[in-house]
Design a protein around this motif. Sequence first.
Motif, short mmCIF file in Angstrom:
data_model
loop_
_atom_site.label_atom_id
_atom_site.label_comp_id
_atom_site.label_asym_id
_atom_site.label_seq_id
_atom_site.Cartn_x
_atom_site.Cartn_y
_atom_site.Cartn_z
N THR A 20 38.24 85.38 66.91
CA THR A 20 38.13 84.91 68.73
C THR A 20 37.50 83.26 68.49
O THR A 20 36.99 83.46 67.90
CB THR A 20 36.75 86.09 68.59
N VAL A 21 37.69 83.43 69.86
CA VAL A 21 37.32 81.78 70.91
C VAL A 21 36.46 82.23 70.95
O VAL A 21 35.98 82.60 71.80
CB VAL A 21 39.35 81.15 70.83
N VAL A 22 35.74 81.08 70.58
CA VAL A 22 34.01 80.79 71.54
C VAL A 22 34.44 79.61 71.62
O VAL A 22 34.07 78.22 70.93
CB VAL A 22 33.56 81.05 70.35
N ILE A 23 33.81 79.25 73.21
CA ILE A 23 34.11 77.78 73.52
C ILE A 23 32.68 77.35 73.73
O ILE A 23 31.80 78.10 74.47
CB ILE A 23 34.61 77.66 74.64
N GLY A 24 32.13 76.57 72.46
CA GLY A 24 31.19 76.03 72.87
C GLY A 24 30.23 75.30 71.75
O GLY A 24 30.04 77.09 71.13
N ALA A 25 29.79 74.89 70.58
CA ALA A 25 29.19 75.11 70.18
C ALA A 25 27.73 74.01 70.64
O ALA A 25 26.82 73.81 69.61
CB ALA A 25 29.50 74.01 68.85
N GLY A 26 26.55 75.95 71.38
CA GLY A 26 25.17 75.31 71.71
C GLY A 26 24.97 76.12 71.38
O GLY A 26 25.22 77.30 70.26
N PRO A 27 23.60 77.11 71.54
CA PRO A 27 23.31 77.86 71.68
C PRO A 27 23.13 79.45 71.69
O PRO A 27 23.40 80.08 70.54
CB PRO A 27 21.49 77.81 72.12
N VAL A 28 24.32 79.78 72.65
CA VAL A 28 24.78 80.96 72.45
C VAL A 28 26.03 81.29 71.94
O VAL A 28 26.63 82.07 71.12
CB VAL A 28 24.30 81.35 73.66
N LEU A 81 20.69 74.20 64.94
CA LEU A 81 21.99 74.31 65.71
C LEU A 81 22.66 73.42 64.90
O LEU A 81 23.99 74.21 64.21
CB LEU A 81 21.77 73.71 67.46
N GLN A 82 21.91 72.17 64.44
CA GLN A 82 23.10 71.60 62.93
C GLN A 82 23.45 72.55 62.27
O GLN A 82 24.33 72.27 61.69
CB GLN A 82 23.11 70.53 63.31
N PRO A 83 22.24 72.53 61.29
CA PRO A 83 22.00 73.77 59.99
C PRO A 83 22.77 75.19 60.38
O PRO A 83 23.51 74.47 59.61
CB PRO A 83 20.80 73.96 59.72
N LEU A 84 23.08 75.62 61.69
CA LEU A 84 23.77 76.56 61.77
C LEU A 84 24.74 76.63 61.76
O LEU A 84 25.54 76.96 61.36
CB LEU A 84 23.15 77.67 62.87
#
Length: 453
Positions: A10-18, A94-97
């Motif tokens: 499943t492609v997720v667009i964006g590596a922000g919080p959500v 966010l970066q550690p995640l």
Amino acid sequence: MNAPTAALPTVVIGAGPVGLASAAHLIERGIEPLVLEAGPSAGSAVRDWSHVRLFSPWSEVVDPAAEKLLAPTGWIRPDGATYPSGGDWAEHYLQPLADTLGDKVRYGTRVTGVSRAGRDRVVDAAREDQPFTVYVRNADGTEERLTARAVIDASGTWTTPGPLGGDGLPALGERTAPDRISYRVPDLKDPAVRARYAGKRTAVIGSGASAFTALAYLADLAKDAPGTHGVWILRRGINGSTFGGGEADQLPARGALGLAAKAAVDDGHADAVTGFRTTAVEKAGDQLVLVAEDGRRLDPVDEIIALTGFRPDLSVLSELRLNLDERLQAPVELAPLIDPNVHSCGTVYPHGAKELAHPEQDVYVVGMKSYGRAPTFLAMTGYEQVRSIAAALAGDHEAAERVELTLPETGVCGGAGLFDEPEAAQGDGGGCCAAPSTLQIGIGAHPATSEGC
């Protein structure tokens, strides 16, 4: 879903919080995620406002599934009662995640389009049997086509701020003065940015938390740099809710923002101009003059900070069948729950996969982007959205429909449409949603600072 398609990520667009929370919930459900981030690191958009402090505490900006994923790495959540800055959020969560997700996150990968394999939006035949094709442009300029079983767009709205123009279009002259107009809250701790606004007259356009923050920052700067002055421009009138919920806000830091903005005006560091819908930006020597649709012209300013909200860029999804509200550009089932023309005081009902679904099966727009042009989004709303969506994609429809979320109320009421027509905001006169009344505020002697709507 056929077996070959089900095996795809499943492609997720964006590596922000959500977006990162989406990946965590998918993994919890045994679904392989692939997060595509246009920037060089996690939370690239958040890092752009790293100097701004969130009005939600740590306890409300860490996703539960993400925390479970981080726990084995030795990560410890910061004190839940404290308030992170954007930089703190990105660096300490966010970066550690994203690092924990490893190669499930790709940086420097900009999504340029999403469609069904071999099917444009017109074709019906065997449409839902086809996987999604995701076109990307990599940092080195190469292009690539990826295949996915589902797509979750968590790309946000940060790159598409609203213009100055009161009609939703750029004001005349707006595009010719890019060096004098900012669409972000300035970082006045940066010496170069501080010098830009110190001793200057700056117009702040907007009525939300970002405008409150900018006004408070300028007022603080004025204490060290005489001559620094703000001109707060609102498209609507002023009433008891203009400055937010104050001490009644269930998010105290958010209420404090409004009180700081009010203090900036009350202490003479800013004037308020109400009912002003910008139609033109004219040059006057080294300064700029704002002109309203009713012909009013303000005294010249040196800088303009436009904080008129954001809007979704839906161009990458143009080949998919989306069902969007004609006003908010949010999913039609969600729009009535968040419409600022109807909902006051930030009341948002719980929602999940059902409200976010589109005619195009297994594609979801989440996070800030799911709200379209509505301004009331909170991080925990997005976390609940993706929990429900991951359950739906896993076939657990009971869990997907069991949406449980209690959001703090806010005193930030309605949108421009609500206050254009006072009868639309009738109340008992005692709450934040009472009919508006124009107040005389501000100490400055500049003209047009107290006109009503």
